[in-house]
Design a protein around this motif. Structure first.
Motif, PDB file in Angstrom:
ATOM      1  N   GLN A  53       0.853  -1.183   0.000  1.00 40.82           N
ATOM      2  CA  GLN A  53       0.000   0.000   0.000  1.00 40.82           C
ATOM      3  C   GLN A  53       0.896   1.242   0.000  1.00 40.82           C
ATOM      4  OE1 GLN A  53      -2.721   0.868   3.475  1.00 40.82           O
ATOM      5  NE2 GLN A  53      -4.244   0.576   1.873  1.00 40.82           N
ATOM      6  N   ILE A  54       0.459   2.251  -0.698  1.00 46.18           N
ATOM      7  CA  ILE A  54       1.151   3.536  -0.690  1.00 46.18           C
ATOM      8  C   ILE A  54       0.246   4.548   0.002  1.00 46.18           C
ATOM      9  CG2 ILE A  54       1.997   5.438  -2.126  1.00 46.18           C
ATOM     10  CD1 ILE A  54       2.948   3.380  -4.138  1.00 46.18           C
ATOM     11  N   GLU A  55       0.841   5.287   0.919  1.00 44.11           N
ATOM     12  CA  GLU A  55       0.132   6.340   1.638  1.00 44.11           C
ATOM     13  C   GLU A  55       0.558   7.672   1.020  1.00 44.11           C
ATOM     14  OE1 GLU A  55       1.594   7.071   5.620  1.00 44.11           O
ATOM     15  OE2 GLU A  55      -0.393   7.641   6.300  1.00 44.11           O
ATOM     16  N   LEU A  56      -0.319   8.235   0.228  1.00 48.21           N
ATOM     17  CA  LEU A  56      -0.054   9.550  -0.352  1.00 48.21           C
ATOM     18  C   LEU A  56      -0.454  10.599   0.676  1.00 48.21           C
ATOM     19  CD1 LEU A  56      -1.572   8.821  -3.868  1.00 48.21           C
ATOM     20  CD2 LEU A  56       0.862   8.934  -3.297  1.00 48.21           C
ATOM     21  N   ILE A  57       0.433  11.557   0.917  1.00 51.88           N
ATOM     22  CA  ILE A  57       0.151  12.581   1.923  1.00 51.88           C
ATOM     23  C   ILE A  57       0.456  13.959   1.354  1.00 51.88           C
ATOM     24  CG2 ILE A  57       0.309  11.288   4.089  1.00 51.88           C
ATOM     25  CD1 ILE A  57       3.274  11.725   4.138  1.00 51.88           C
ATOM     26  N   GLU A  58      -0.458  14.870   1.572  1.00 49.78           N
ATOM     27  CA  GLU A  58      -0.241  16.254   1.164  1.00 49.78           C
ATOM     28  C   GLU A  58      -0.419  17.165   2.372  1.00 49.78           C
ATOM     29  OE1 GLU A  58      -3.619  16.741  -1.739  1.00 49.78           O
ATOM     30  OE2 GLU A  58      -4.114  18.490  -0.544  1.00 49.78           O
ATOM     31  N   PRO A  59       0.193  18.328   2.352  1.00 43.40           N
ATOM     32  CA  PRO A  59       0.088  19.229   3.507  1.00 43.40           C
ATOM     33  C   PRO A  59      -1.355  19.691   3.722  1.00 43.40           C
ATOM     34  CG  PRO A  59       1.771  19.992   1.964  1.00 43.40           C
ATOM     35  CD  PRO A  59       1.013  18.911   1.285  1.00 43.40           C
ATOM     36  N   LEU A  60      -1.718  19.819   4.980  1.00 43.74           N
ATOM     37  CA  LEU A  60      -3.033  20.348   5.342  1.00 43.74           C
ATOM     38  C   LEU A  60      -2.802  21.453   6.365  1.00 43.74           C
ATOM     39  CD1 LEU A  60      -6.172  19.897   5.131  1.00 43.74           C
ATOM     40  CD2 LEU A  60      -5.940  18.516   7.207  1.00 43.74           C
ATOM     41  N   GLY A  61      -3.135  22.669   6.007  1.00 41.72           N
ATOM     42  CA  GLY A  61      -2.963  23.796   6.925  1.00 41.72           C
ATOM     43  C   GLY A  61      -1.559  24.370   6.875  1.00 41.72           C
ATOM     44  N   ASP A  62      -1.412  25.539   7.498  1.00 41.75           N
ATOM     45  CA  ASP A  62      -0.151  26.273   7.421  1.00 41.75           C
ATOM     46  C   ASP A  62       0.962  25.637   8.249  1.00 41.75           C
ATOM     47  OD1 ASP A  62      -1.429  28.083   5.820  1.00 41.75           O
ATOM     48  OD2 ASP A  62      -1.980  29.412   7.482  1.00 41.75           O
ATOM     49  N   GLU A  63       0.578  24.862   9.254  1.00 41.18           N
ATOM     50  CA  GLU A  63       1.577  24.312  10.173  1.00 41.18           C
ATOM     51  C   GLU A  63       1.960  22.892   9.806  1.00 41.18           C
ATOM     52  OE1 GLU A  63       2.751  26.296  12.764  1.00 41.18           O
ATOM     53  OE2 GLU A  63       1.585  27.776  11.651  1.00 41.18           O
ATOM     54  N   SER A  64       1.626  22.466   8.608  1.00 43.83           N
ATOM     55  CA  SER A  64       1.874  21.069   8.255  1.00 43.83           C
ATOM     56  C   SER A  64       3.352  20.727   8.303  1.00 43.83           C
ATOM     57  CB  SER A  64       1.346  20.774   6.847  1.00 43.83           C
ATOM     58  OG  SER A  64       1.706  19.456   6.479  1.00 43.83           O
ATOM     59  N   PRO A  65       3.684  19.571   8.889  1.00 46.47           N
ATOM     60  CA  PRO A  65       5.085  19.140   8.882  1.00 46.47           C
ATOM     61  C   PRO A  65       5.586  18.815   7.474  1.00 46.47           C
ATOM     62  CG  PRO A  65       3.657  17.420   9.763  1.00 46.47           C
ATOM     63  CD  PRO A  65       2.811  18.644   9.593  1.00 46.47           C
ATOM     64  N   LEU A  66       4.667  18.714   6.517  1.00 50.61           N
ATOM     65  CA  LEU A  66       5.084  18.409   5.142  1.00 50.61           C
ATOM     66  C   LEU A  66       5.494  19.655   4.355  1.00 50.61           C
ATOM     67  CD1 LEU A  66       2.530  15.753   3.858  1.00 50.61           C
ATOM     68  CD2 LEU A  66       4.898  15.427   4.582  1.00 50.61           C
ATOM     69  N   THR A  67       5.160  20.823   4.879  1.00 54.69           N
ATOM     70  CA  THR A  67       5.423  22.044   4.119  1.00 54.69           C
ATOM     71  C   THR A  67       6.902  22.181   3.786  1.00 54.69           C
ATOM     72  OG1 THR A  67       3.517  23.103   5.129  1.00 54.69           O
ATOM     73  CG2 THR A  67       5.150  24.555   4.126  1.00 54.69           C
ATOM     74  N   ARG A  68       7.753  21.966   4.791  1.00 56.20           N
ATOM     75  CA  ARG A  68       9.197  22.088   4.551  1.00 56.20           C
ATOM     76  C   ARG A  68       9.695  21.027   3.581  1.00 56.20           C
ATOM     77  NH1 ARG A  68      12.755  21.866   9.559  1.00 56.20           N
ATOM     78  NH2 ARG A  68      14.293  20.909   8.214  1.00 56.20           N
ATOM     79  N   PHE A  69       9.169  19.821   3.734  1.00 55.32           N
ATOM     80  CA  PHE A  69       9.571  18.735   2.833  1.00 55.32           C
ATOM     81  C   PHE A  69       9.271  19.113   1.391  1.00 55.32           C
ATOM     82  CE2 PHE A  69       9.019  14.865   0.430  1.00 55.32           C
ATOM     83  CZ  PHE A  69       9.988  14.007   0.917  1.00 55.32           C
ATOM     84  N   LEU A  70       8.093  19.682   1.161  1.00 55.93           N
ATOM     85  CA  LEU A  70       7.716  20.027  -0.210  1.00 55.93           C
ATOM     86  C   LEU A  70       8.425  21.285  -0.704  1.00 55.93           C
ATOM     87  CD1 LEU A  70       3.949  19.043  -0.276  1.00 55.93           C
ATOM     88  CD2 LEU A  70       5.832  17.936  -1.482  1.00 55.93           C
ATOM     89  N   GLN A  71       8.879  22.122   0.219  1.00 50.70           N
ATOM     90  CA  GLN A  71       9.711  23.244  -0.218  1.00 50.70           C
ATOM     91  C   GLN A  71      11.028  22.727  -0.793  1.00 50.70           C
ATOM     92  OE1 GLN A  71       9.805  25.612   3.338  1.00 50.70           O
ATOM     93  NE2 GLN A  71       7.979  26.778   2.778  1.00 50.70           N
ATOM     94  N   LYS A  72      11.556  21.669  -0.170  1.00 50.84           N
ATOM     95  CA  LYS A  72      12.805  21.079  -0.668  1.00 50.84           C
ATOM     96  C   LYS A  72      12.560  20.192  -1.878  1.00 50.84           C
ATOM     97  CE  LYS A  72      14.944  20.621   3.882  1.00 50.84           C
ATOM     98  NZ  LYS A  72      15.292  19.576   4.856  1.00 50.84           N
ATOM     99  N   ASN A  73      11.378  19.590  -1.924  1.00 51.68           N
ATOM    100  CA  ASN A  73      11.038  18.649  -2.997  1.00 51.68           C
ATOM    101  C   ASN A  73       9.676  19.038  -3.570  1.00 51.68           C
ATOM    102  OD1 ASN A  73      13.170  16.412  -2.133  1.00 51.68           O
ATOM    103  ND2 ASN A  73      12.032  16.972  -0.289  1.00 51.68           N
ATOM    104  N   PRO A  74       9.634  20.059  -4.393  1.00 49.31           N
ATOM    105  CA  PRO A  74       8.334  20.621  -4.810  1.00 49.31           C
ATOM    106  C   PRO A  74       7.423  19.628  -5.529  1.00 49.31           C
ATOM    107  CG  PRO A  74      10.135  22.112  -5.355  1.00 49.31           C
ATOM    108  CD  PRO A  74      10.772  20.838  -4.899  1.00 49.31           C
TER     109      PRO A  74
END
Ligand code: CO
Length: 140
Positions: A53-74
């Motif tokens: 199974q693959i868990e696809l995750i996208e940022p939710l809200g301004d405080e998402s821990p994924l925001t920085r990850f996606l800044q590095k990996n757009p």
């Protein structure tokens, strides 16, 4: 020792678009609706391949821990791997005894599958963020 690989976490700016890509390219099936986990700051969509199974995750809200990850990996990228364990507290204590760092307070929290999870610091696993997930004993 941990049990089976349960899923691979992949960060993406858009779970629905990523699910379509995996369906088109790799035949992933989309039997699960996306859902929000506001406390974790993520939107999640599970898709299924033949043996994983693959868990696809996208940022939710301004405080998402994924925001920085996606800044590095757009475009997104591999975010974590998840192994099953029979007892999450025992697994946490075992990790700590072996010198690995458990993220946050170390108290297990309820993950996207509705069972307790912890995360091990990526620096302790060669740059890979590892999620441990408590599963019923018969599946571990
Ligand atoms: Co996960």
């Amino acid at each position: 020792m941990v049990g089976r690989l349960n899923h691979i976490g992949i960060a993406t700016p858009d779970v629905e678009a990523a699910a379509r890509t995996y369906a088109t390219l790799y035949g992933a099936t989309q039997a699960h609706d996306a859902f929000d986990m506001p406390e974790q700051g993520v939107r999640v969509k599970f898709i299924d391949l033949s043996n994983i199974q693959i868990e696809l995750i996208e940022p939710l809200g301004d405080e998402s821990p994924l925001t920085r990850f996606l800044q590095k990996n757009p475009a997104g990228g591999q975010h974590h791997v998840c192994f099953e364990v029979a007892d999450i507290v025992a697994a946490r204590d075992d990790m700590r005894a072996k010198g690995a760092r458990v993220l946050g307070s170390g108290e297990p929290r309820i993950g996207a599958h509705g069972v307790p999870v912890i995360f091990i610091h990526p620096k302790d696993t060669g740059g890979v963020l590892v999620e441990l997930m408590q599963c019923p004993k018969e599946s571990v």
